[in-house]
Design an enzyme around this catalytic site. Structure first.
Site: not given
Ligand code: C5P
Length: 217
Positions: A29-31, A96
């Site tokens: 995943g991403n932030r 995102a």
């Protein structure tokens, strides 16, 4: 500032990260916190728009007058967008989206094995959701985001052209800006305009974005 532009208009928006499963308990995943996209959704609903929010895995609440579809992966987000993009006036891709997913997620939790010191994950490219929307004949006004750590305006203009977007919001990420932060600073870019917005909280950036769309569409 917003006049009545958004009154009764239909807005579809993606927000948050996507999680790409490695196995039943792990993901890539991403932030992204989803705060920017949720702020836009709330501001548009307040301005009278009919908002559909496709949200990746985030811990944010949305008001009841927003139609919300919760998804986890990029493929699920894509399916939800395909289901909802028709008859929209505007599409804002604030999510995102992970560029790659694990080719074959394991059905069971991957165990740590004695003597196995290296594991390799094979990744495959995810569909580009906003590019797909922008390529449809009956496309809405399409607004993308470009989160960059360097060469902000250059990369953003590239993306605007390559993905055939109507508009892109460039924002620097890193330090106290962008991902996970309260504040943001967006630069609005169309084919013939570059307008830098001052630093402020995401609610304020959202209002500025909606006003910019109202004045340039
Ligand atoms: O190429 P990049 O991911 O930086 O482009 C960002 C823009 O494209 C954002 O608006 C994002 O929501 C959208 N995007 C998408 N599907 C992807 C990747 C990005 O809709 N697979």
């Amino acid at each position: 500032k917003l006049n009545n532009y958004w009154q009764g208009r239909k807005l579809l928006i993606t927000a948050g990260p996507t999680h790409e499963a490695i196995d039943p308990v792990r993901f890539i995943g991403n932030r992204s916190s989803g705060k920017m996209g949720f702020a836009i959704a709330e501001a548009a609903a307040k301005a009278g728009a009919q908002v559909t929010l496709i949200a990746g895995p985030v811990s944010l609440k949305s008001s009841p007058d927003i139609e919300r579809v919760d998804v986890r992966s990029a493929e699920q987000m894509f399916a939800a967008v395909k289901e909802h993009y028709q008859q929209q006036d505007c599409f804002i891709g604030a999510a995102a989206v992970a560029d790659y997913r694990v080719k074959e997620a394991a059905n069971e939790k991957i165990k740590k094995q004695d003597g196995v010191d290296e594991l390799t994950l094979e990744l495959v490219k995810n569909p580009d959701i906003i590019q797909w929307v922008a390529a449809q004949k009956d496309k809405p006004f399409v607004v993308g985001f470009a989160a960059e750590t360097n060469n902000l305006i250059g990369y953003a203009k590239d993306k605007l052209a390559r993905k055939n977007l109507d508009m892109i919001c460039a924002n620097l990420v890193g330090e106290s800006l962008g991902f996970e932060a309260q504040d943001n600073q967006l630069t609005f870019i169309t084919n013939n305009k570059v307008e830098e917005n001052p630093l402020s909280d995401k609610q304020d950036q959202a209002l500025a974005l909606l006003a910019f769309i109202a004045g340039n569409n």
